[in-house]
Write an enzyme that holds these catalytic residues in place. Structure first.
Site, PDB file in Angstrom:
ATOM      1  N   ASN A  58       0.882  -1.177   0.000  1.00 30.07           N
ATOM      2  CA  ASN A  58       0.000   0.000   0.000  1.00 30.07           C
ATOM      3  C   ASN A  58       0.913   1.218   0.000  1.00 30.07           C
ATOM      4  O   ASN A  58       1.502   1.554   1.016  1.00 30.07           O
ATOM      5  CB  ASN A  58      -0.879  -0.025   1.263  1.00 30.07           C
ATOM      6  N   TRP A  59       1.036   1.837  -1.171  1.00 30.11           N
ATOM      7  CA  TRP A  59       2.012   2.921  -1.310  1.00 30.11           C
ATOM      8  C   TRP A  59       1.550   4.227  -0.676  1.00 30.11           C
ATOM      9  O   TRP A  59       2.349   5.150  -0.510  1.00 30.11           O
ATOM     10  CB  TRP A  59       2.321   3.151  -2.795  1.00 30.11           C
ATOM     11  N   LYS A  60       0.282   4.353  -0.408  1.00 25.44           N
ATOM     12  CA  LYS A  60      -0.271   5.599   0.169  1.00 25.44           C
ATOM     13  C   LYS A  60       0.059   6.792  -0.727  1.00 25.44           C
ATOM     14  O   LYS A  60       0.135   6.655  -1.945  1.00 25.44           O
ATOM     15  CB  LYS A  60       0.231   5.806   1.596  1.00 25.44           C
TER      16      LYS A  60
ATOM     17  N   GLU B 185      -6.432   5.010   7.752  1.00 28.99           N
ATOM     18  CA  GLU B 185      -6.222   6.430   7.423  1.00 28.99           C
ATOM     19  C   GLU B 185      -7.463   7.019   6.756  1.00 28.99           C
ATOM     20  O   GLU B 185      -7.776   8.202   6.954  1.00 28.99           O
ATOM     21  CB  GLU B 185      -4.966   6.575   6.542  1.00 28.99           C
TER      22      GLU B 185
ATOM     23  N   HIS C  84      -9.230   1.466   4.964  1.00 28.50           N
ATOM     24  CA  HIS C  84      -7.924   1.649   5.615  1.00 28.50           C
ATOM     25  C   HIS C  84      -8.090   2.624   6.779  1.00 28.50           C
ATOM     26  O   HIS C  84      -8.870   3.574   6.699  1.00 28.50           O
ATOM     27  CB  HIS C  84      -6.894   2.178   4.608  1.00 28.50           C
TER      28      HIS C  84
ATOM     29  N   GLY D 122       2.863  -1.170   4.307  1.00 30.67           N
ATOM     30  CA  GLY D 122       2.960   0.249   3.970  1.00 30.67           C
ATOM     31  C   GLY D 122       4.408   0.637   3.697  1.00 30.67           C
ATOM     32  O   GLY D 122       4.935   0.475   2.592  1.00 30.67           O
ATOM     33  N   GLY D 123       5.077   1.144   4.719  1.00 31.10           N
ATOM     34  CA  GLY D 123       6.431   1.692   4.569  1.00 31.10           C
ATOM     35  C   GLY D 123       7.393   0.768   3.836  1.00 31.10           C
ATOM     36  O   GLY D 123       8.139   1.209   2.944  1.00 31.10           O
TER      37      GLY D 123
ATOM     38  N   SER E  25       3.620  -2.272  10.413  1.00 28.44           N
ATOM     39  CA  SER E  25       5.069  -2.322  10.588  1.00 28.44           C
ATOM     40  C   SER E  25       5.681  -3.700  10.294  1.00 28.44           C
ATOM     41  O   SER E  25       6.610  -4.133  10.981  1.00 28.44           O
ATOM     42  CB  SER E  25       5.466  -1.829  11.986  1.00 28.44           C
TER      43      SER E  25
ATOM     44  N   GLY F 236       2.728   2.188  10.665  1.00 26.57           N
ATOM     45  CA  GLY F 236       3.716   3.242  10.443  1.00 26.57           C
ATOM     46  C   GLY F 236       4.419   3.699  11.713  1.00 26.57           C
ATOM     47  O   GLY F 236       5.084   4.725  11.730  1.00 26.57           O
TER      48      GLY F 236
ATOM     49  N   GLU G 204      -5.377  -4.715  10.787  1.00 25.43           N
ATOM     50  CA  GLU G 204      -4.317  -3.724  10.958  1.00 25.43           C
ATOM     51  C   GLU G 204      -4.565  -2.916  12.223  1.00 25.43           C
ATOM     52  O   GLU G 204      -5.319  -1.929  12.201  1.00 25.43           O
ATOM     53  CB  GLU G 204      -4.299  -2.766   9.762  1.00 25.43           C
TER      54      GLU G 204
HETATM   55  C1  PEP Z   1      -0.578   0.195   6.088  1.00 27.51           C
HETATM   56  O1  PEP Z   1      -0.603   1.400   5.855  1.00 27.51           O
HETATM   57  O2  PEP Z   1      -1.503  -0.517   5.669  1.00 27.51           O
HETATM   58  C2  PEP Z   1       0.541  -0.324   6.866  1.00 27.51           C
HETATM   59  C3  PEP Z   1       0.457  -1.530   7.337  1.00 27.51           C
HETATM   60  O3  PEP Z   1       1.616   0.519   7.028  1.00 27.51           O
HETATM   61  P1  PEP Z   1       3.044   0.126   7.674  1.00 27.51           P
HETATM   62  O4  PEP Z   1       3.465  -1.183   7.074  1.00 27.51           O
HETATM   63  O5  PEP Z   1       3.939   1.248   7.296  1.00 27.51           O
HETATM   64  O6  PEP Z   1       2.825   0.025   9.145  1.00 27.51           O
END
Ligand code: PEP
Length: 248
Positions: free
Chosen positions: A9-11, A96, A94, A232-233, A211, A172, A166
């Protein structure tokens, strides 16, 4: 036996150049991937992602979707538009979107329905805030979020969907749920679905997100109810992402 899936998930990240580079790197390392792999991109880059990934084994999709088909909804992108560029997945709910953009459980359910209507696989995100975990209401929150979708679309709709648990406090932040903490919630989700339809519960992929990195993916993905990760990251650098795809 469920196939493990790792979805990026590049956001709100990337540029034309960096995404070309990232996809080139991912494709170069795919022979070592032990999981199915997909990336979810910002809308504007989806045509380019399609061009690069079509005919490869890496799936792709969007980070959200409009609940509407068409009309006066400025700034929205519909399922039929995503179909035009062969998207396979759409992330819905999500945290966010829920916390920053105010999407409610009902909005997420409508987006889930819109994705299905257009043949996209929804990646339905569920998860509790830190204060909800500390108050002991994790299961209640996740059940409420899931019930909104089941109430609208029926439990059978989950057979063709992906769920991502999640915990919001792990997204993040560098704080990962322990494999056992994650497994407990995944098992709760699967058991809840099993009470309605055992076949669907057995089939549905439940990813963990929060994470995940190359160092913790193996242990997380080895838990019986964790079927991969939403990343994500660590999905923004080919080597980091591939290290996760090699786990599981
Ligand atoms: C996400 O945004 O879905 C996520 C899991 O981010 P991260 O891996 O950066 O915690």
């Amino acid at each position: 036996m469920r196939q493990t899936l790792v979805a990026g998930n590049w956001k709100l990240n990337g540029s034309k150049e960096s995404i070309q580079e990232l996809l080139k790197g991912i494709l170069a390392g795919m022979s070592e991937a032990k999981t199915a792999v997909a990336v979810c991109a910002p809308y504007i880059y989806i045509p380019m992602v399609q061009e690069i990934l079509s005919g490869t084994e890496v799936g792709f999709g969007s980070e959200s979707i409009s609940e509407h088909d068409s009309g006066a909804f400025t700034g929205e992108i519909s399922g039929s538009m995503l179909n035009d560029f062969s998207c396979q997945y759409a992330i819905v709910g999500h945290s966010e979107r829920r916390t920053i953009f105010g999407e409610k459980d009902a909005d997420t359910a409508n987006k889930f329905a819109a994705a299905r209507k257009y043949g996209l696989t929804p990646i339905l995100c569920l998860g509790e805030l830190l204060e909800e975990r500390e108050a002991g209401t994790t299961e209640e929150v996740v059940a409420r979020q899931l019930d909104a979708v089941i109430g609208l679309e029926g439990v059978g709709a989950l057979a063709d969907a992906v769920i991502a648990y999640e915990p919001v406090w792990a997204i993040g932040t560098g704080l990962t749920a322990s494999p056992q903490q994650a497994q407990d919630v995944h098992a709760f989700i699967r058991e809840k679905i099993a009470k309605l339809d055992a076949g669907v519960a057995e089939k549905v992929q439940i990813l963990y997100g929060g994470s995940v990195n190359g160092g913790n993916a193996d242990e997380l993905f080895s838990m019986p109810d964790i079927d991969g990760g939403l990343i994500g990251g660590a999905s923004l650098k080919a080597e980091d992402f591939l290290a996760i795809c090699r786990a599981g």
